[in-house]
Design an enzyme around this catalytic site. Structure first.
Site, PDB file in Angstrom:
ATOM      1  N   VAL A  69      35.754  35.305  46.375  1.00 18.23           N
ATOM      2  CA  VAL A  69      37.096  36.402  46.818  1.00 18.23           C
ATOM      3  C   VAL A  69      37.375  37.238  45.392  1.00 18.23           C
ATOM      4  CG1 VAL A  69      37.992  35.105  48.469  1.00 18.23           C
ATOM      5  CG2 VAL A  69      38.726  34.712  46.161  1.00 18.23           C
ATOM      6  N   TYR A 159      48.309  29.522  36.494  1.00 17.56           N
ATOM      7  CA  TYR A 159      48.593  29.266  37.943  1.00 17.56           C
ATOM      8  C   TYR A 159      49.920  30.100  38.262  1.00 17.56           C
ATOM      9  CZ  TYR A 159      49.418  27.027  42.588  1.00 17.56           C
ATOM     10  OH  TYR A 159      49.279  26.754  43.927  1.00 17.56           O
ATOM     11  N   LYS A 163      50.628  33.035  40.786  1.00 20.06           N
ATOM     12  CA  LYS A 163      51.549  32.987  42.292  1.00 20.06           C
ATOM     13  C   LYS A 163      52.765  34.010  42.199  1.00 20.06           C
ATOM     14  CE  LYS A 163      48.681  30.262  44.483  1.00 20.06           C
ATOM     15  NZ  LYS A 163      48.077  30.757  45.437  1.00 20.06           N
TER      16      LYS A 163
END
Length: 254
Positions: A69, A159, A163
Site C-alpha cells: 500500500v 506509530y 495515526k
C-alpha cells in the site's frame, strides 16, 4: 427501507487493506456477511487466502490481491484490477499498518519512514485511487486510526505520529470529498487480542496494568470490530462524515 436493511451492503465492492491481520480479517468477514464482495489486500498471500477461504466457506464473496500500500504503482494497479474484475470500489477500509516499538532516541530514520509510509502514505494513496474512480453513487472510506492518536503511548513515537496523521487526514478528506458523495470516517480501536499488542497481553503484570486503564476491564476479540465497520460502510451512517469513533472500552474517555 427498514432500519436493519440500511446496514446491508448487497452489491457493493469493498477493499480492505491489511486484510489478513486480526482486525483486517475480522472486518472483511463482517462486510462480507453484510453482503459485500470483499477484496482483501496485503503483502502475504498465505494469510490473505486464509481470510478469503473463511469468507467463501461461510457463503460470502471474496478475493485477494497482494499489494504494497505504500507503493503508488502497486496501489494504482490494485484499483484498476478491482474495477476491471468487479466494478469501481464502493467501500475502502484503510487498515494496513505496522508498529515499531522502540525508545524515541533509538528510532532510526529508516524505521520512522517505514511506519509512516505504510500507515499514513498508504491511506493517502488508496483514498486518492478511490476518489479518482468514476462512480455514480455514494462511497465510504473508513480509516483505521488508533487510541495512540489521542493519548500518549510509550515507545510508539512513529506509530502515534502516523495515526495522528490518519485522524487529521480523515477530517480533511471528509470536507473535500463530500461533493463527490464520498464519506470519510475513522475508527480508532483500543487494545484487541491481535498480534500487535500480543507481547503486552502475554505478561500478567503488564496485562493487569493495561486492564486497569480500560474502564470495561477487558480486551475484546477482533470480531467485535465488525459491527462498527458495517455501520460506517453502510447507509446506516449516511449523514456521518469526518468523525472518529473510539472503540476502546472507554480508554480515551478518561
Amino acid at each position: 427501507m427498514s432500519v436493519l436493511d440500511q446496514f446491508r451492503l448487497d452489491g457493493r465492492v469493498a477493499v480492505v487493506t491489511g486484510g489478513g491481520g486480526g482486525l483486517g480479517s475480522a472486518t472483511a468477514e463482517a462486510l462480507a456477511e453484510a453482503g459485500a464482495r470483499v477484496i482483501v489486500v496485503g503483502r502475504s498471500q498465505d494469510v490473505l487466502v486464509k481470510t478469503v477461504d473463511r469468507i467463501t466457506g461461510a457463503a460470502g464473496m471474496a478475493d485477494h490481491r497482494v499489494t504494497d500500500v505504500s507503493d503508488e504503482a502497486d496501489v494504482g494497479d490494485l484499483f484498476d484490477w478491482v474495477e476491471h474484475e468487479y466494478g469501481p470500489v464502493d467501500v475502502l477500509v484503510n487498515n494496513a499498518a505496522v508498529a515499531d516499538e522502540a525508545a524515541f532516541v533509538d528510532v532510526t530514520v529508516a524505521d520512522w519512514d517505514r511506519v509512516l509510509n505504510i500507515n499514513a502514505r498508504g491511506v493517502f494513496l488508496a483514498s486518492r485511487a478511490l476518489a479518482r474512480q468514476e462512480h455514480s453513487g455514494t462511497r465510504s472510506i473508513i480509516n483505521v486510526s488508533s487510541l495512540a492518536a489521542s493519548v500518549g503511548v510509550k515507545n510508539q513515537a512513529a506509530y502515534s505520529a502516523s495515526k495522528g496523521a490518519v485522524t487529521s487526514l480523515t477530517r480533511a478528506l471528509a470536507i473535500e470529498l463530500a461533493a463527490s458523495s464520498i464519506r470519510v470516517n475513522a475508527l480508532a480501536p483500543g487494545y484487541f487480542h491481535t498480534d500487535m499488542p500480543a507481547q503486552v497481553l502475554a505478561h500478567e503484570r503488564a496485562r493487569d496494568a493495561l486492564l486497569r486503564r480500560i474502564p470495561q476491564r477487558r480486551v475484546p476479540d477482533p470480531r467485535e470490530i465488525g459491527p462498527s465497520m458495517v455501520y460506517l460502510a453502510s447507509d446506516a451512517s449516511a449523514f456521518m462524515t469526518g468523525s472518529t469513533i473510539h472503540l476502546d472500552g472507554g480508554y480515551t474517555a478518561q
